[in-house]
Design a protein around this motif. Structure first.
Motif, PDB file in Angstrom:
ATOM      1  N   PRO A  47     -12.716   7.443 -80.700  1.00  9.12           N
ATOM      2  CA  PRO A  47     -14.024   8.086 -80.656  1.00  9.12           C
ATOM      3  C   PRO A  47     -14.400   8.465 -82.066  1.00  9.12           C
ATOM      4  CG  PRO A  47     -12.321   9.613 -80.014  1.00  9.12           C
ATOM      5  CD  PRO A  47     -11.646   8.319 -80.327  1.00  9.12           C
ATOM      6  N   ARG A 108     -15.574   3.930 -59.020  1.00 11.20           N
ATOM      7  CA  ARG A 108     -14.877   5.139 -59.444  1.00 11.20           C
ATOM      8  C   ARG A 108     -15.102   6.280 -58.471  1.00 11.20           C
ATOM      9  NH1 ARG A 108     -16.835   2.557 -64.015  1.00 11.20           N
ATOM     10  NH2 ARG A 108     -18.637   3.886 -64.351  1.00 11.20           N
ATOM     11  N   HIS A 146     -21.566  11.251 -74.637  1.00 10.22           N
ATOM     12  CA  HIS A 146     -22.397  11.667 -73.498  1.00 10.22           C
ATOM     13  C   HIS A 146     -23.742  12.274 -73.918  1.00 10.22           C
ATOM     14  CE1 HIS A 146     -19.606  10.847 -70.186  1.00 10.22           C
ATOM     15  NE2 HIS A 146     -18.640  11.207 -71.011  1.00 10.22           N
ATOM     16  N   LEU A 160     -21.238   1.036 -75.401  1.00  7.03           N
ATOM     17  CA  LEU A 160     -20.200   0.991 -74.375  1.00  7.03           C
ATOM     18  C   LEU A 160     -20.691   0.388 -73.062  1.00  7.03           C
ATOM     19  CD1 LEU A 160     -18.531   4.485 -74.895  1.00  7.03           C
ATOM     20  CD2 LEU A 160     -17.842   2.270 -75.815  1.00  7.03           C
ATOM     21  N   ALA A 163     -21.654   2.311 -69.641  1.00 10.68           N
ATOM     22  CA  ALA A 163     -22.138   3.385 -70.497  1.00 10.68           C
ATOM     23  C   ALA A 163     -21.551   4.717 -70.041  1.00 10.68           C
ATOM     24  CB  ALA A 163     -23.654   3.433 -70.420  1.00 10.68           C
ATOM     25  N   ALA A 165     -21.296   8.252 -68.465  1.00 10.69           N
ATOM     26  CA  ALA A 165     -22.009   8.754 -67.287  1.00 10.69           C
ATOM     27  C   ALA A 165     -22.940   9.905 -67.672  1.00 10.69           C
ATOM     28  CB  ALA A 165     -20.983   9.230 -66.256  1.00 10.69           C
ATOM     29  N   LEU A 174     -20.348  16.651 -58.014  1.00 13.64           N
ATOM     30  CA  LEU A 174     -18.960  16.196 -58.043  1.00 13.64           C
ATOM     31  C   LEU A 174     -18.053  17.416 -57.900  1.00 13.64           C
ATOM     32  CD1 LEU A 174     -19.239  13.624 -60.972  1.00 13.64           C
ATOM     33  CD2 LEU A 174     -18.955  13.094 -58.537  1.00 13.64           C
ATOM     34  N   TYR A 178     -12.340  16.214 -58.698  1.00 12.37           N
ATOM     35  CA  TYR A 178     -12.744  14.924 -59.248  1.00 12.37           C
ATOM     36  C   TYR A 178     -12.991  15.038 -60.759  1.00 12.37           C
ATOM     37  CZ  TYR A 178     -15.319  10.679 -60.283  1.00 12.37           C
ATOM     38  OH  TYR A 178     -15.725   9.492 -60.852  1.00 12.37           O
ATOM     39  N   ILE A 183     -11.526  13.858 -66.372  1.00 13.66           N
ATOM     40  CA  ILE A 183     -11.466  14.296 -67.770  1.00 13.66           C
ATOM     41  C   ILE A 183     -10.012  14.293 -68.248  1.00 13.66           C
ATOM     42  CG2 ILE A 183     -11.954  16.209 -69.353  1.00 13.66           C
ATOM     43  CD1 ILE A 183     -14.297  16.958 -67.389  1.00 13.66           C
ATOM     44  N   GLY A 187     -10.563   6.953 -68.445  1.00 18.13           N
ATOM     45  CA  GLY A 187     -10.973   5.762 -67.701  1.00 18.13           C
ATOM     46  C   GLY A 187      -9.977   4.619 -67.708  1.00 18.13           C
ATOM     47  N   LEU A 195     -12.317   8.752 -72.396  1.00 18.39           N
ATOM     48  CA  LEU A 195     -11.030   9.121 -72.979  1.00 18.39           C
ATOM     49  C   LEU A 195     -10.262  10.093 -72.095  1.00 18.39           C
ATOM     50  CD1 LEU A 195     -12.354   9.707 -76.586  1.00 18.39           C
ATOM     51  CD2 LEU A 195     -10.876   7.835 -75.839  1.00 18.39           C
ATOM     52  N   TYR A 197      -8.066  13.433 -71.748  1.00 22.75           N
ATOM     53  CA  TYR A 197      -7.984  14.652 -72.560  1.00 22.75           C
ATOM     54  C   TYR A 197      -6.745  15.488 -72.275  1.00 22.75           C
ATOM     55  CZ  TYR A 197     -12.361  13.574 -74.683  1.00 22.75           C
ATOM     56  OH  TYR A 197     -13.321  12.949 -75.427  1.00 22.75           O
TER      57      TYR A 197
HETATM   58  C1  HEC Z   1     -15.665   7.357 -76.237  1.00 19.48           C
HETATM   59  C2  HEC Z   1     -16.779   7.819 -75.450  1.00 19.48           C
HETATM   60  C3  HEC Z   1     -16.549   9.014 -74.522  1.00 19.48           C
HETATM   61  C4  HEC Z   1     -16.152  10.281 -74.873  1.00 19.48           C
HETATM   62  C5  HEC Z   1     -15.794  10.806 -76.254  1.00 19.48           C
HETATM   63  C6  HEC Z   1     -16.145  11.029 -73.634  1.00 19.48           C
HETATM   64  N1  HEC Z   1     -16.515  10.244 -72.593  1.00 19.48           N
HETATM   65 FE1  HEC Z   1     -16.704  10.809 -70.655  1.00 19.48          FE
HETATM   66  N2  HEC Z   1     -17.155   8.918 -70.122  1.00 19.48           N
HETATM   67  C7  HEC Z   1     -17.327   7.872 -70.985  1.00 19.48           C
HETATM   68  C8  HEC Z   1     -17.680   6.691 -70.240  1.00 19.48           C
HETATM   69  C9  HEC Z   1     -17.923   5.316 -70.833  1.00 19.48           C
HETATM   70  C10 HEC Z   1     -17.742   7.060 -68.885  1.00 19.48           C
HETATM   71  C11 HEC Z   1     -18.119   6.162 -67.685  1.00 19.48           C
HETATM   72  C12 HEC Z   1     -16.931   5.406 -67.202  1.00 19.48           C
HETATM   73  C13 HEC Z   1     -15.975   6.251 -66.398  1.00 19.48           C
HETATM   74  O1  HEC Z   1     -16.389   7.032 -65.527  1.00 19.48           O
HETATM   75  O2  HEC Z   1     -14.757   6.072 -66.595  1.00 19.48           O
HETATM   76  C14 HEC Z   1     -17.386   8.465 -68.848  1.00 19.48           C
HETATM   77  C15 HEC Z   1     -17.281   9.205 -67.675  1.00 19.48           C
HETATM   78  C16 HEC Z   1     -17.050  10.555 -67.624  1.00 19.48           C
HETATM   79  C17 HEC Z   1     -16.966  11.322 -66.400  1.00 19.48           C
HETATM   80  C18 HEC Z   1     -17.060  10.789 -64.977  1.00 19.48           C
HETATM   81  C19 HEC Z   1     -18.444  11.003 -64.406  1.00 19.48           C
HETATM   82  C20 HEC Z   1     -18.674  10.378 -63.053  1.00 19.48           C
HETATM   83  O3  HEC Z   1     -19.821  10.465 -62.567  1.00 19.48           O
HETATM   84  O4  HEC Z   1     -17.786   9.794 -62.454  1.00 19.48           O
HETATM   85  C21 HEC Z   1     -16.789  12.628 -66.783  1.00 19.48           C
HETATM   86  C22 HEC Z   1     -16.668  13.832 -65.862  1.00 19.48           C
HETATM   87  C23 HEC Z   1     -16.731  12.659 -68.233  1.00 19.48           C
HETATM   88  N3  HEC Z   1     -16.888  11.386 -68.710  1.00 19.48           N
HETATM   89  C24 HEC Z   1     -16.571  13.791 -68.989  1.00 19.48           C
HETATM   90  C25 HEC Z   1     -16.329  13.803 -70.359  1.00 19.48           C
HETATM   91  C26 HEC Z   1     -16.026  14.989 -71.109  1.00 19.48           C
HETATM   92  C27 HEC Z   1     -16.023  16.403 -70.547  1.00 19.48           C
HETATM   93  C28 HEC Z   1     -15.785  14.588 -72.387  1.00 19.48           C
HETATM   94  C29 HEC Z   1     -15.321  15.445 -73.554  1.00 19.48           C
HETATM   95  C30 HEC Z   1     -14.200  16.339 -73.301  1.00 19.48           C
HETATM   96  C31 HEC Z   1     -15.968  13.153 -72.439  1.00 19.48           C
HETATM   97  N4  HEC Z   1     -16.302  12.718 -71.180  1.00 19.48           N
HETATM   98  C32 HEC Z   1     -15.823  12.373 -73.573  1.00 19.48           C
HETATM   99  C33 HEC Z   1     -17.179   7.908 -72.357  1.00 19.48           C
HETATM  100  C34 HEC Z   1     -16.770   9.004 -73.088  1.00 19.48           C
END
Ligand code: HEC
Length: 326
Positions: A47, A108, A146, A160, A163, A165, A174, A178, A183, A187, A195, A197
Motif C-alpha cells: 500500500p 465474499r 477506500h 485495483l 475496486a 469496497a 454488515l 464480518y 479487516i 482479501g 490488506l 491488518y
Molecule cells: C491496498 C488497498 C486497500 C487498503 C489499504 C485497505 N483496503 Fe479494504 N479493501 C480493499 C479492496 C480492494 C476491497 C474489496 C475486495 C475485498 O472485499 O476483499 C476491500 C474491502 C474491504 C472490506 C470489505 C467490505 C465488504 O463490503 O465486504 C472492509 C470492511 C475493508 N476493506 C476495510 C478496510 C479498512 C478498515 C482498512 C484500513 C485499516 C482497509 N480496508 C485498507 C482495498 C484496501
C-alpha cells in the motif's frame, strides 16, 4: 523544416492518444499498487502509505473456491497495463459492479464466516475517544484505497480490480464479526488487494476503525480532507440505485414492474436496518444470510409478502449476474 513539423505533429498526436487511452478519466496516475492477481500474486500489494507493512499474513493460501469467479473476471478485466481506468474510473464511485463483476462482492458476502470470528461483537463503545483513534488509523491505513469518505474511491484504489469496497456505505449493513474478519484477514482468501491488518493493528484498533467507518457512513463524523474521495451521500446512493434499475429495464433484464417491487422492498429493508441496528451488528451469519433473515422477518411482521421477498431476491440475482448491481 516541413518534416520537423510533421514529426512534431505526429509526436503530439501519439502523446494525446496515449493519454486518452492510458489515463481514461483519472487525473492522478495510478500508484504502484499491484493489481491483485487472484491465484498468482502472493506478494502483499504494497500500500502506498501504511506505516507498517503486512507480511506473511498476506501470503495467499490458494483459495479453494475463489477461482470460479475471479478467474473469469480476471480474463475480462485485467487487460494489460493501459486497460486500467477503463471500466472503473469512468462511471465513478460504485466501486465494483461497473466492469461487470458484481459477482466478486457477492462471493465474499456469501462466504461462510470462519468459526473463530463467528459471533464476535464489538466491545469498544463508539465514543469520541474511539472515533478519534479510528479516524487516525483510517487516515493512515485505509483512506489511500477506500477514500477519505470511505466510498471506495481513494487514489490507490483506482487501479485495483476488484475496486475497494464503499465501506462507509456497506458497513451500515454488515455485522461486527464480518467486518472484523475481513479487516483482520484481508482479501488473500478471495484474491483481492484488501490488506490483512492482524499483524498491524491491535484488536481494539480494528474495532476503533470499524466504529469510525460506520460513523462515516451514518454521517456522524465528517471525513478528513486528505487523499480525496466522496463522502457518503444517501441522495446520491438512491440516485445510483434508480439508475441501475433503469439500466436493468433498458437491457430487458427486469421489467418496470419488477423494478418497482425491488425499490419498494429495498426501501423497507433500509428502514428495517435502521430500526434493528443491534440485530445487524451481532448477526451470526454472513451478509447474504443476514439479508435473507431480514426479509423473512419482514414477511413475518406483515410488512411485505412472501412473493415480494422472493421477487426481490430473484431480481437482485439477475441484476448481479448481468453485472449491473453488486
Ligand atoms: C491496498 C488497498 C486497500 C487498503 C489499504 C485497505 N483496503 Fe479494504 N479493501 C480493499 C479492496 C480492494 C476491497 C474489496 C475486495 C475485498 O472485499 O476483499 C476491500 C474491502 C474491504 C472490506 C470489505 C467490505 C465488504 O463490503 O465486504 C472492509 C470492511 C475493508 N476493506 C476495510 C478496510 C479498512 C478498515 C482498512 C484500513 C485499516 C482497509 N480496508 C485498507 C482495498 C484496501
Amino acid at each position: 523544416m516541413k518534416s520537423r513539423k510533421t514529426m512534431l505533429l505526429i509526436f503530439l498526436l501519439m502523446a494525446f492518444a496515449y493519454l486518452a487511452v492510458g489515463c481514461g478519466g483519472s487525473e492522478t496516475p495510478p500508484p504502484p499498487t499491484n493489481t491483485p492477481e487472484p491465484t498468482v500474486a502472493p506478494t502483499p500489494t504494497t500500500p502506498p502509505q501504511p506505516a507498517v507493512e503486512p507480511t506473511e499474513a498476506a501470503m495467499p493460501t490458494t483459495p479453494p473456491q475463489a477461482d470460479a469467479n475471479t478467474g473469469q473476471q480476471h480474463g475480462q478485466e485485467h487487460g494489460q497495463g493501459h486497460g486500467q481506468g477503463h471500466g472503473q474510473g469512468q462511471q465513478g464511485n460504485m466501486g465494483q459492479g461497473m466492469g461487470g463483476p458484481g459477482e466478486g462482492m457477492r462471493e465474499r458476502h456469501q462466504a461462510p464466516i470462519p468459526a473463530e470470528y463467528q459471533g464476535l461483537t464489538n466491545p469498544v463503545p463508539a465514543d469520541e475517544a474511539s472515533l478519534a483513534r479510528g479516524e487516525q488509523i483510517y487516515a493512515e491505513q485505509c483512506a489511500t484505497c477506500h477514500g477519505d469518505g470511505g466510498m471506495g474511491d481513494g487514489p490507490a484504489g483506482e487501479a485495483l480490480d476488484p475496486a475497494p469496497a464503499p465501506i462507509a456505505h456497506s458497513s451500515q449493513m454488515l455485522s461486527d464479526s464480518y467486518l472484523f474478519w475481513r479487516i483482520n484477514e484481508g482479501g488473500a482468501q478471495f484474491g483481492t488487494a484488501m490488506l490483512p491488518y492482524k499483524d498491524t493493528l491491535s484488536e481494539q484498533e480494528i474495532w476503533d476503525v470499524i466504529n469510525y467507518i460506520r460513523a462515516l457512513g451514518a454521517g456522524d463524523v465528517q471525513p478528513r480532507q486528505n487523499v480525496g474521495g466522496q463522502a457518503m451521500d444517501p441522495a446520491a446512493e438512491a440516485q445510483k440505485h434508480a439508475e441501475m434499475l433503469a439500466t436493468g429495464v433498458e437491457q430487458g433484464i427486469i421489467t418496470q414492474e419488477e423494478a418497482d417491487i425491488f425499490t419498494e422492498v429495498h426501501d423497507k429493508l433500509n428502514q428495517y436496518k435502521e430500526t434493528h441496528m443491534d440485530e445487524i451488528r451481532s448477526f451470526m451469519g454472513n451478509p447474504e444470510e443476514m439479508q435473507q433473515y431480514m426479509l423473512d422477518a419482514m414477511v413475518k411482521a406483515g410488512e411485505i409478502t412472501q412473493e415480494q421477498a422472493d421477487a426481490f431476491v430473484d431480481i437482485h440475482d439477475r441484476l448481479v449476474e448481468a453485472g449491473i448491481m453488486q
